[in-house]
Design a protein around this motif. Structure first.
Motif, PDB file in Angstrom:
ATOM      1  N   TYR A   1      -8.569   8.217  -1.284  1.00 57.79           N
ATOM      2  CA  TYR A   1      -7.878   7.820  -2.512  1.00 57.79           C
ATOM      3  C   TYR A   1      -6.399   7.528  -2.272  1.00 57.79           C
ATOM      4  O   TYR A   1      -5.862   6.492  -2.685  1.00 57.79           O
ATOM      5  CB  TYR A   1      -8.034   8.932  -3.553  1.00 57.79           C
ATOM      6  N   ASN A   2      -5.727   8.450  -1.582  1.00 54.27           N
ATOM      7  CA  ASN A   2      -4.283   8.286  -1.384  1.00 54.27           C
ATOM      8  C   ASN A   2      -3.939   7.069  -0.531  1.00 54.27           C
ATOM      9  O   ASN A   2      -2.979   6.358  -0.808  1.00 54.27           O
ATOM     10  CB  ASN A   2      -3.689   9.547  -0.751  1.00 54.27           C
ATOM     11  N   ASN A   3      -4.739   6.843   0.514  1.00 56.57           N
ATOM     12  CA  ASN A   3      -4.463   5.675   1.360  1.00 56.57           C
ATOM     13  C   ASN A   3      -4.703   4.371   0.600  1.00 56.57           C
ATOM     14  O   ASN A   3      -3.986   3.388   0.781  1.00 56.57           O
ATOM     15  CB  ASN A   3      -5.320   5.717   2.621  1.00 56.57           C
ATOM     16  N   ALA A   4      -5.727   4.369  -0.245  1.00 54.38           N
ATOM     17  CA  ALA A   4      -5.995   3.172  -1.060  1.00 54.38           C
ATOM     18  C   ALA A   4      -4.796   2.863  -1.952  1.00 54.38           C
ATOM     19  O   ALA A   4      -4.296   1.730  -1.996  1.00 54.38           O
ATOM     20  CB  ALA A   4      -7.251   3.380  -1.914  1.00 54.38           C
ATOM     21  N   GLN A   5      -4.307   3.889  -2.647  1.00 51.13           N
ATOM     22  CA  GLN A   5      -3.184   3.669  -3.574  1.00 51.13           C
ATOM     23  C   GLN A   5      -1.918   3.287  -2.810  1.00 51.13           C
ATOM     24  O   GLN A   5      -1.150   2.429  -3.254  1.00 51.13           O
ATOM     25  CB  GLN A   5      -2.935   4.938  -4.405  1.00 51.13           C
ATOM     26  N   LYS A   6      -1.717   3.920  -1.669  1.00 46.43           N
ATOM     27  CA  LYS A   6      -0.529   3.638  -0.866  1.00 46.43           C
ATOM     28  C   LYS A   6      -0.541   2.170  -0.406  1.00 46.43           C
ATOM     29  O   LYS A   6       0.467   1.473  -0.461  1.00 46.43           O
ATOM     30  CB  LYS A   6      -0.522   4.575   0.347  1.00 46.43           C
ATOM     31  N   PHE A   7      -1.711   1.731   0.041  1.00 46.81           N
ATOM     32  CA  PHE A   7      -1.844   0.344   0.512  1.00 46.81           C
ATOM     33  C   PHE A   7      -1.573  -0.631  -0.636  1.00 46.81           C
ATOM     34  O   PHE A   7      -0.829  -1.599  -0.495  1.00 46.81           O
ATOM     35  CB  PHE A   7      -3.253   0.156   1.079  1.00 46.81           C
ATOM     36  N   LEU A   8      -2.153  -0.364  -1.800  1.00 45.94           N
ATOM     37  CA  LEU A   8      -1.928  -1.235  -2.967  1.00 45.94           C
ATOM     38  C   LEU A   8      -0.444  -1.270  -3.346  1.00 45.94           C
ATOM     39  O   LEU A   8       0.095  -2.314  -3.711  1.00 45.94           O
ATOM     40  CB  LEU A   8      -2.745  -0.743  -4.164  1.00 45.94           C
ATOM     41  N   ASP A   9       0.210  -0.117  -3.256  1.00 43.91           N
ATOM     42  CA  ASP A   9       1.620  -0.041  -3.644  1.00 43.91           C
ATOM     43  C   ASP A   9       2.527  -0.742  -2.633  1.00 43.91           C
ATOM     44  O   ASP A   9       3.462  -1.445  -3.011  1.00 43.91           O
ATOM     45  CB  ASP A   9       2.079   1.430  -3.715  1.00 43.91           C
ATOM     46  N   GLU A  10       2.276  -0.521  -1.359  1.00 49.02           N
ATOM     47  CA  GLU A  10       3.301  -0.860  -0.371  1.00 49.02           C
ATOM     48  C   GLU A  10       3.109  -2.180   0.345  1.00 49.02           C
ATOM     49  O   GLU A  10       4.053  -2.693   0.951  1.00 49.02           O
ATOM     50  CB  GLU A  10       3.429   0.287   0.640  1.00 49.02           C
ATOM     51  N   VAL A  11       1.891  -2.713   0.334  1.00 51.56           N
ATOM     52  CA  VAL A  11       1.712  -4.008   1.001  1.00 51.56           C
ATOM     53  C   VAL A  11       2.259  -5.115   0.106  1.00 51.56           C
ATOM     54  O   VAL A  11       1.954  -5.181  -1.085  1.00 51.56           O
ATOM     55  CB  VAL A  11       0.231  -4.255   1.347  1.00 51.56           C
ATOM     56  N   ASP A  12       3.090  -5.950   0.689  1.00 55.40           N
ATOM     57  CA  ASP A  12       3.758  -7.010  -0.068  1.00 55.40           C
ATOM     58  C   ASP A  12       2.986  -8.314   0.109  1.00 55.40           C
ATOM     59  O   ASP A  12       3.141  -9.019   1.108  1.00 55.40           O
ATOM     60  CB  ASP A  12       5.191  -7.157   0.470  1.00 55.40           C
ATOM     61  N   ALA A  13       2.124  -8.630  -0.853  1.00 57.94           N
ATOM     62  CA  ALA A  13       1.319  -9.854  -0.760  1.00 57.94           C
ATOM     63  C   ALA A  13       0.883 -10.248  -2.165  1.00 57.94           C
ATOM     64  O   ALA A  13       0.956  -9.455  -3.101  1.00 57.94           O
ATOM     65  CB  ALA A  13       0.097  -9.614   0.115  1.00 57.94           C
ATOM     66  N   ALA A  14       0.436 -11.485  -2.313  1.00 59.49           N
ATOM     67  CA  ALA A  14       0.015 -11.984  -3.617  1.00 59.49           C
ATOM     68  C   ALA A  14      -1.223 -11.249  -4.120  1.00 59.49           C
ATOM     69  O   ALA A  14      -1.383 -11.035  -5.320  1.00 59.49           O
ATOM     70  CB  ALA A  14      -0.251 -13.482  -3.549  1.00 59.49           C
ATOM     71  N   ALA A  15      -2.110 -10.872  -3.201  1.00 61.28           N
ATOM     72  CA  ALA A  15      -3.345 -10.174  -3.593  1.00 61.28           C
ATOM     73  C   ALA A  15      -3.610  -9.061  -2.590  1.00 61.28           C
ATOM     74  O   ALA A  15      -3.653  -9.311  -1.387  1.00 61.28           O
ATOM     75  CB  ALA A  15      -4.514 -11.143  -3.641  1.00 61.28           C
ATOM     76  N   VAL A  16      -3.768  -7.843  -3.082  1.00 62.69           N
ATOM     77  CA  VAL A  16      -4.015  -6.697  -2.207  1.00 62.69           C
ATOM     78  C   VAL A  16      -5.326  -6.045  -2.645  1.00 62.69           C
ATOM     79  O   VAL A  16      -5.503  -5.711  -3.824  1.00 62.69           O
ATOM     80  CB  VAL A  16      -2.850  -5.682  -2.261  1.00 62.69           C
ATOM     81  N   TYR A  17      -6.256  -5.891  -1.692  1.00 64.91           N
ATOM     82  CA  TYR A  17      -7.613  -5.447  -1.987  1.00 64.91           C
ATOM     83  C   TYR A  17      -7.903  -4.063  -1.425  1.00 64.91           C
ATOM     84  O   TYR A  17      -7.452  -3.728  -0.334  1.00 64.91           O
ATOM     85  CB  TYR A  17      -8.630  -6.389  -1.323  1.00 64.91           C
ATOM     86  N   VAL A  18      -8.739  -3.335  -2.159  1.00 64.82           N
ATOM     87  CA  VAL A  18      -9.382  -2.151  -1.599  1.00 64.82           C
ATOM     88  C   VAL A  18     -10.879  -2.444  -1.542  1.00 64.82           C
ATOM     89  O   VAL A  18     -11.482  -2.838  -2.549  1.00 64.82           O
ATOM     90  CB  VAL A  18      -9.142  -0.904  -2.472  1.00 64.82           C
ATOM     91  N   ASN A  19     -11.458  -2.304  -0.354  1.00 62.53           N
ATOM     92  CA  ASN A  19     -12.918  -2.403  -0.183  1.00 62.53           C
ATOM     93  C   ASN A  19     -13.515  -3.707  -0.710  1.00 62.53           C
ATOM     94  O   ASN A  19     -14.519  -3.700  -1.443  1.00 62.53           O
ATOM     95  CB  ASN A  19     -13.617  -1.200  -0.837  1.00 62.53           C
TER      96      ASN A  19
END
Lengths: 416, 416
Positions: free
Chosen positions: B348-366
């Motif tokens: 859960y935490n890594n998913a949210q961290k990735f969504l928050d911190e990656v700078d891109a037009a579209a950021v996906y989990v799974n």
């Protein structure tokens, strides 16, 4: 690229990562601390500013500009108060809107994020330095400032003060950087640093804005001039119309949302223009009128074609008689600068027609154009008033300094 | 300015007034009529296209480009179908949002309006001609097209056909205009027609987009390249991860949302990489790996620094082993092009961290990066995918071709 600029750019990109996810509480705490620090170091700021003012006077800077350049204790307190007001605003960053589930189960929404690195190019107004920092910092953006050479000592002192306060808060000083070299060549290079700067905002007069629009390869948020009109319809409440024209023309003349041109329906010209002219005379407003209006205002000057397209920013009003709301709309769409336009009317259809067909950032029924302003619109801050149509149009609050990114929650979806 | 361009600009501004307030029913009727007309005049379009194709072949145009240039009856039917699909979409123009009452009684809201005049600069793809018209017309915008010289006969025939259909519908033909002179000089001038064109959209490859961004003083809506990453976290479902990587890399390789680079957490590299490599081999994907990954994929090529920043648009994948989600995010933010990035994780935490911190037009989990697309996002149309942060970011539907204006209802308010 100029090595100094490249270093600034790299510093900014590093700071961007830190600011992007800074919490609201921390951002507000820093803004308060910067405000306190500006007041605490007022003597340093005043000393630096005195050099700029002395240089300005020696170089025969007009007194109006010297006044804009000059800092006083009260003005420094005003800058600090501005920072505290921005701290008190809602933080737009992080909100997720429009999250919807697609048929394949993907949840797609838009998250509000900072723009990244914002470049601000401005003239010799030191207060912009603190103001720009506050707005950018609150929205998680890094800022690189290029101020006017006439204010370099003041700007350097203000930026040093802000950077020290950032450091004392254990934050990267590079959240704000000032370009010390104010030469044309460096500015021209700065405007092409697409790799390091996400958006440029020119703040200042028409010449500055045009130079940035023409010279920049970085996207520009453009603020513009206002050749604003008021159209008094045949059905208008003429007392209301006169009150609104007086307000929009004379409440403050040097601003972009002031009225510059009046259009009057021919059926009410006799009842309206002499009364209005009498009131305008009390404020020493010069009237430049077409033939039909001039017949009712003996002391009016004849308007030329040039008058219809001029933003006076002065106690001057152009006046034209029209025969229909359609003619008024055509005239406005031909000569306006896309800023603020108003109709005074009691006719439902004409009001709706005017709102639909006039092409401007703000279109009013029965109100003064002077309300086009971030504070009056309830944004609590203003970066400027955009007269372009991309990204932001009209008064720009904090939202104009943000972008969005799509965030997508899946559970293994692949594209068929 | 070039007289021809000035005439085009003036025509466009005249047509703008008409299109701005055209009703939805009329717009849809016209789009349907244009679709019918393209099919009815297929023979003319094919004849004109044959000249372009013959010229192309004579000038040794690569077969891939000839294929993009070539029209067939089926492709003309496809263009017409595209117009009909746009007719079926909701019309965004006219909606008023956020209407609120201020303390002084002013009612302030934002009305969705067309951008005005849109310039489109594209390459030798005649289908863009009809597509661009449809999207602009549906949103009440006038369009000026500058297509590639290699497609001039095809584009002229298509535009003539559309203009005739407009005329038959009693509408201004100048809703669409084609610049016949495709010289560099004229294109350079076109990109500085700020007075007549509100926004420029380049549609084509990287070189074209860069030339427009650098050469234009008109605001540009920029679409970009995609160096898209997938990061397989230590907690990932490895079967899901392999399915998603296979889909994002091989479902279609020549597109901007395809995966170009894979990051794998060191704790799952042994279990994941050999299995994935076996599947990638079945699709003949060349693997370019760092040392740690290469140790598990004997047939991989050693990746160079250049690989991390390359959008292959081919059956090639760069592969890197990382030791944490933080390292993955840092790598992505350094090398990506701000397009689409995905994490595969059960944490859960890594998913949210990735969504928050990656700078891109579209950021996906799974999920596969291949979903970054106007149709997949449910917009029903796509102008392109913006990788810049101003105005529109990510897949752009009809909304990206609109602006807003503030409309204000008052009852005599003046500014105190």
């Amino acid at each position: 690229m100029n090595e100094m600029l490249q270093t600034l750019g790299e510093n900014a990109r590093e700071a961007e990562v830190i600011l992007r996810n800074l919490g609201t509480a921390k951002k507000n705490q820093v803004l308060e601390a910067v405000a306190d620090s500006l007041v605490a170091h007022a003597d340093k700021l005043l000393a630096a500013n005195a050099i700029d003012v002395e240089n300005g006077r020696r170089n025969h800077m007009p007194e109006g500009l010297v006044d804009r350049l000059m800092l006083t204790e009260a003005r420094i307190e005003g800058m600090a108060e501005g920072l505290r007001q921005v701290a008190a605003l809602d933080d737009p960053i992080g909100e997720v809107t429009g999250m919807k589930k697609r048929p394949n189960g993907l949840m797609i929404g838009q998250k509000r994020v900072p723009l990244g690195v914002i470049g601000i190019i401005y003239e010799a107004r030191p207060n912009v330095t603190a103001d720009a920092f506050a707005l950018c910092f609150k929205t998680g953006n890094v800022v690189i400032l290029k101020g006017g050479s006439d204010a370099i000592h003041s700007n350097t002192a203000i930026v040093d003060c802000i950077r020290s306060a950032l450091k004392a808060q254990d934050l990267t000083e590079n959240a704000i950087q000032l370009i010390q070299d104010t030469s044309r060549e460096t500015t021209a290079e700065f405007m092409k640093m697409n790799e390091y700067v996400d958006v440029l905002i020119p703040r200042g007069g028409r010449g500055l804005i045009k130079a940035v629009v023409n010279g920049s390869t970085i996207p520009v948020i453009e603020t513009g001039t206002g050749n604003c009109h008021i159209y008094v319809d045949e059905s208008a409440d003429l007392n209301m119309a006169a009150d609104i024209v007086m307000n929009a023309k004379t409440q403050r003349v040097g601003v972009c949302n002031a009225c510059e041109s009046l259009l009057v329906h021919e059926k009410v010209k006799d009842a309206f223009l002499p009364v209005l002219a009498e009131r305008l005379r009390t404020k020493h407003v010069e009237m430049r009128a077409d033939e039909a209006a001039k017949a009712l205002i003996p002391d009016a000057v004849s308007a030329t074609e040039e008058d219809w397209g001029t933003e006076y920013l002065d106690y001057i009003l152009s006046i034209k008689v029209v025969s229909s709301v359609e003619e008024a709309i055509r005239h406005i769409n031909r000569y306006n600068t896309g800023h603020s336009e108003a109709i005074i009317t009691r006719d439902y259809n004409n009001a709706q027609k005017f709102l639909d067909e006039v092409d401007a950032a703000a279109v009013y029924v029965n109100a003064s154009t002077r309300f086009t302003d971030g504070f009056e619109f309830g944004f609590g801050a203003e970066i400027g008033i955009s007269t372009q149509k991309l990204h932001a149009r009209g008064p720009m609050g904090l939202l104009a300094l943000t972008s969005t990114k799509y965030i997508i929650y899946g559970n293994g979806q692949i594209r068929p």
